[in-house]
Scaffold this motif. Structure first.
Motif, PDB file in Angstrom:
ATOM      1  N   GLN A   1       0.837  -1.202   0.000  1.00 46.12           N
ATOM      2  CA  GLN A   1       0.000   0.000   0.000  1.00 46.12           C
ATOM      3  C   GLN A   1       0.873   1.254   0.000  1.00 46.12           C
ATOM      4  OE1 GLN A   1      -2.842   0.057   3.200  1.00 46.12           O
ATOM      5  NE2 GLN A   1      -3.637   2.057   2.634  1.00 46.12           N
ATOM      6  N   ALA A   2       1.953   1.234   0.779  1.00 44.59           N
ATOM      7  CA  ALA A   2       2.886   2.364   0.795  1.00 44.59           C
ATOM      8  C   ALA A   2       3.591   2.501  -0.553  1.00 44.59           C
ATOM      9  CB  ALA A   2       3.901   2.186   1.923  1.00 44.59           C
ATOM     10  N   LEU A   3       3.906   1.368  -1.183  1.00 40.83           N
ATOM     11  CA  LEU A   3       4.536   1.403  -2.507  1.00 40.83           C
ATOM     12  C   LEU A   3       3.591   2.012  -3.536  1.00 40.83           C
ATOM     13  CD1 LEU A   3       6.873   0.724  -4.389  1.00 40.83           C
ATOM     14  CD2 LEU A   3       5.893  -1.558  -4.640  1.00 40.83           C
ATOM     15  N   ASP A   4       2.318   1.644  -3.480  1.00 44.61           N
ATOM     16  CA  ASP A   4       1.331   2.237  -4.391  1.00 44.61           C
ATOM     17  C   ASP A   4       1.270   3.754  -4.212  1.00 44.61           C
ATOM     18  OD1 ASP A   4       0.654  -0.178  -5.545  1.00 44.61           O
ATOM     19  OD2 ASP A   4      -1.125  -0.478  -4.284  1.00 44.61           O
ATOM     20  N   ALA A   5       1.311   4.204  -2.965  1.00 44.75           N
ATOM     21  CA  ALA A   5       1.300   5.643  -2.698  1.00 44.75           C
ATOM     22  C   ALA A   5       2.548   6.301  -3.275  1.00 44.75           C
ATOM     23  CB  ALA A   5       1.200   5.906  -1.198  1.00 44.75           C
ATOM     24  N   SER A   6       3.693   5.626  -3.153  1.00 41.65           N
ATOM     25  CA  SER A   6       4.941   6.151  -3.709  1.00 41.65           C
ATOM     26  C   SER A   6       4.855   6.275  -5.229  1.00 41.65           C
ATOM     27  CB  SER A   6       6.100   5.227  -3.328  1.00 41.65           C
ATOM     28  OG  SER A   6       7.289   5.621  -3.940  1.00 41.65           O
ATOM     29  N   ILE A   7       4.232   5.314  -5.859  1.00 41.40           N
ATOM     30  CA  ILE A   7       4.066   5.355  -7.311  1.00 41.40           C
ATOM     31  C   ILE A   7       3.160   6.510  -7.716  1.00 41.40           C
ATOM     32  CG2 ILE A   7       3.087   4.102  -9.283  1.00 41.40           C
ATOM     33  CD1 ILE A   7       4.153   1.528  -7.855  1.00 41.40           C
ATOM     34  N   ARG A   8       2.101   6.746  -6.935  1.00 46.25           N
ATOM     35  CA  ARG A   8       1.212   7.878  -7.236  1.00 46.25           C
ATOM     36  C   ARG A   8       1.963   9.207  -7.100  1.00 46.25           C
ATOM     37  NH1 ARG A   8      -2.435   4.497  -4.544  1.00 46.25           N
ATOM     38  NH2 ARG A   8      -2.154   5.599  -2.578  1.00 46.25           N
ATOM     39  N   VAL A   9       2.809   9.325  -6.088  1.00 43.85           N
ATOM     40  CA  VAL A   9       3.612  10.545  -5.931  1.00 43.85           C
ATOM     41  C   VAL A   9       4.556  10.691  -7.121  1.00 43.85           C
ATOM     42  CG1 VAL A   9       5.421  11.649  -4.554  1.00 43.85           C
ATOM     43  CG2 VAL A   9       3.442  10.645  -3.417  1.00 43.85           C
ATOM     44  N   SER A  10       5.210   9.602  -7.504  1.00 39.72           N
ATOM     45  CA  SER A  10       6.138   9.648  -8.641  1.00 39.72           C
ATOM     46  C   SER A  10       5.435  10.041  -9.926  1.00 39.72           C
ATOM     47  CB  SER A  10       6.804   8.283  -8.840  1.00 39.72           C
ATOM     48  OG  SER A  10       7.616   7.980  -7.752  1.00 39.72           O
ATOM     49  N   SER A  11       4.185   9.648 -10.071  1.00 34.97           N
ATOM     50  CA  SER A  11       3.454   9.975 -11.295  1.00 34.97           C
ATOM     51  C   SER A  11       3.175  11.468 -11.411  1.00 34.97           C
ATOM     52  CB  SER A  11       2.142   9.191 -11.363  1.00 34.97           C
ATOM     53  OG  SER A  11       1.205   9.689 -10.437  1.00 34.97           O
ATOM     54  N   LYS A  12       3.292  12.187 -10.308  1.00 34.21           N
ATOM     55  CA  LYS A  12       3.104  13.639 -10.326  1.00 34.21           C
ATOM     56  C   LYS A  12       4.342  14.357 -10.853  1.00 34.21           C
ATOM     57  CE  LYS A  12      -0.823  13.744  -7.779  1.00 34.21           C
ATOM     58  NZ  LYS A  12      -1.523  12.537  -8.146  1.00 34.21           N
ATOM     59  N   CYS A  13       5.446  13.617 -10.991  1.00 32.22           N
ATOM     60  CA  CYS A  13       6.691  14.186 -11.498  1.00 32.22           C
ATOM     61  C   CYS A  13       6.728  14.022 -13.015  1.00 32.22           C
ATOM     62  CB  CYS A  13       7.891  13.470 -10.873  1.00 32.22           C
ATOM     63  SG  CYS A  13       7.954  13.604  -9.075  1.00 32.22           S
ATOM     64  N   ASP A  14       7.560  14.813 -13.665  1.00 33.16           N
ATOM     65  CA  ASP A  14       7.673  14.690 -15.118  1.00 33.16           C
ATOM     66  C   ASP A  14       8.480  13.435 -15.470  1.00 33.16           C
ATOM     67  OD1 ASP A  14      10.443  15.226 -15.112  1.00 33.16           O
ATOM     68  OD2 ASP A  14      10.167  17.346 -15.500  1.00 33.16           O
ATOM     69  N   PRO A  15       8.587  13.100 -16.753  1.00 36.97           N
ATOM     70  CA  PRO A  15       9.279  11.863 -17.139  1.00 36.97           C
ATOM     71  C   PRO A  15      10.725  11.753 -16.654  1.00 36.97           C
ATOM     72  CG  PRO A  15       8.050  12.732 -18.987  1.00 36.97           C
ATOM     73  CD  PRO A  15       7.976  13.769 -17.898  1.00 36.97           C
ATOM     74  N   LEU A  16      11.365  12.866 -16.376  1.00 38.46           N
ATOM     75  CA  LEU A  16      12.725  12.826 -15.849  1.00 38.46           C
ATOM     76  C   LEU A  16      12.737  12.793 -14.330  1.00 38.46           C
ATOM     77  CD1 LEU A  16      14.436  15.386 -18.252  1.00 38.46           C
ATOM     78  CD2 LEU A  16      14.469  12.883 -18.374  1.00 38.46           C
ATOM     79  N   PHE A  17      11.556  12.575 -13.722  1.00 41.64           N
ATOM     80  CA  PHE A  17      11.388  12.487 -12.276  1.00 41.64           C
ATOM     81  C   PHE A  17      11.758  13.776 -11.554  1.00 41.64           C
ATOM     82  CE2 PHE A  17      11.909   8.164 -13.791  1.00 41.64           C
ATOM     83  CZ  PHE A  17      10.707   7.634 -13.370  1.00 41.64           C
ATOM     84  N   LEU A  18      11.516  14.893 -12.215  1.00 47.69           N
ATOM     85  CA  LEU A  18      11.689  16.188 -11.584  1.00 47.69           C
ATOM     86  C   LEU A  18      10.328  16.627 -11.050  1.00 47.69           C
ATOM     87  CD1 LEU A  18      13.914  17.875 -14.307  1.00 47.69           C
ATOM     88  CD2 LEU A  18      14.659  16.847 -12.160  1.00 47.69           C
ATOM     89  N   ALA A  19      10.281  17.037  -9.818  1.00 46.70           N
ATOM     90  CA  ALA A  19       9.002  17.334  -9.182  1.00 46.70           C
ATOM     91  C   ALA A  19       8.398  18.653  -9.659  1.00 46.70           C
ATOM     92  CB  ALA A  19       9.167  17.357  -7.671  1.00 46.70           C
ATOM     93  N   ASN A  20       9.227  19.610 -10.028  1.00 48.23           N
ATOM     94  CA  ASN A  20       8.749  20.909 -10.510  1.00 48.23           C
ATOM     95  C   ASN A  20       7.685  21.528  -9.611  1.00 48.23           C
ATOM     96  OD1 ASN A  20      10.445  20.829 -12.735  1.00 48.23           O
ATOM     97  ND2 ASN A  20       8.951  19.746 -13.988  1.00 48.23           N
ATOM     98  N   GLY A  21       7.912  21.484  -8.310  1.00 49.99           N
ATOM     99  CA  GLY A  21       6.987  22.100  -7.360  1.00 49.99           C
ATOM    100  C   GLY A  21       5.796  21.244  -6.991  1.00 49.99           C
ATOM    101  N   ASN A  22       5.680  20.052  -7.548  1.00 42.79           N
ATOM    102  CA  ASN A  22       4.542  19.193  -7.261  1.00 42.79           C
ATOM    103  C   ASN A  22       4.800  18.174  -6.160  1.00 42.79           C
ATOM    104  OD1 ASN A  22       3.051  20.371  -9.350  1.00 42.79           O
ATOM    105  ND2 ASN A  22       3.941  18.990 -10.850  1.00 42.79           N
ATOM    106  N   LEU A  23       6.039  18.012  -5.748  1.00 41.16           N
ATOM    107  CA  LEU A  23       6.372  16.948  -4.811  1.00 41.16           C
ATOM    108  C   LEU A  23       5.738  17.157  -3.438  1.00 41.16           C
ATOM    109  CD1 LEU A  23       7.840  14.316  -4.322  1.00 41.16           C
ATOM    110  CD2 LEU A  23       9.881  15.629  -3.747  1.00 41.16           C
ATOM    111  N   LEU A  24       5.895  18.328  -2.836  1.00 47.39           N
ATOM    112  CA  LEU A  24       5.364  18.546  -1.487  1.00 47.39           C
ATOM    113  C   LEU A  24       3.850  18.372  -1.429  1.00 47.39           C
ATOM    114  CD1 LEU A  24       5.847  19.148   1.467  1.00 47.39           C
ATOM    115  CD2 LEU A  24       5.790  21.582   0.912  1.00 47.39           C
TER     116      LEU A  24
END
Length: 90
Positions: A46-69
């Motif tokens: 369940q925690a891994l699924d949440a981590s994947i959802r957070v990662s999906s908010k990042c761009d393809p290069l895994f840069l958060a661009n202000g979306n991470l927090l």
């Protein structure tokens, strides 16, 4: 994001009996999130699924661009619940 690695390490250590309920755990950054989810009884998948959802908010290069927090706050509020601090500190 390194959270999946921390979750996997905790799951493996728990599965093999190296982590007991009385084992003190601590972490920083993604490690702290993994420890908090473990301490509140969140299943690792369940925690891994949440981590994947957070990662999906990042761009393809895994840069958060202000979306991470905001993404982390939303997932942690859902994942850990309002009483997580009571569970962890009891």
């Amino acid at each position: 994001l390194l959270l999946p690695y921390h979750l996997g390490a905790l799951a493996s250590l728990s599965h093999h009996g190296y982590i007991k309920e009385t084992t003190p755990l601590a972490g920083s950054s993604a490690g702290a999130i993994a420890v908090a989810s473990h301490a509140t009884g969140v299943p690792p998948l369940q925690a891994l699924d949440a981590s994947i959802r957070v990662s999906s908010k990042c761009d393809p290069l895994f840069l958060a661009n202000g979306n991470l927090l905001p993404a982390l706050q939303s997932e942690l509020n859902t994942l850990l619940g309002h009483d997580a601090h009571d569970i962890i500190n009891s």
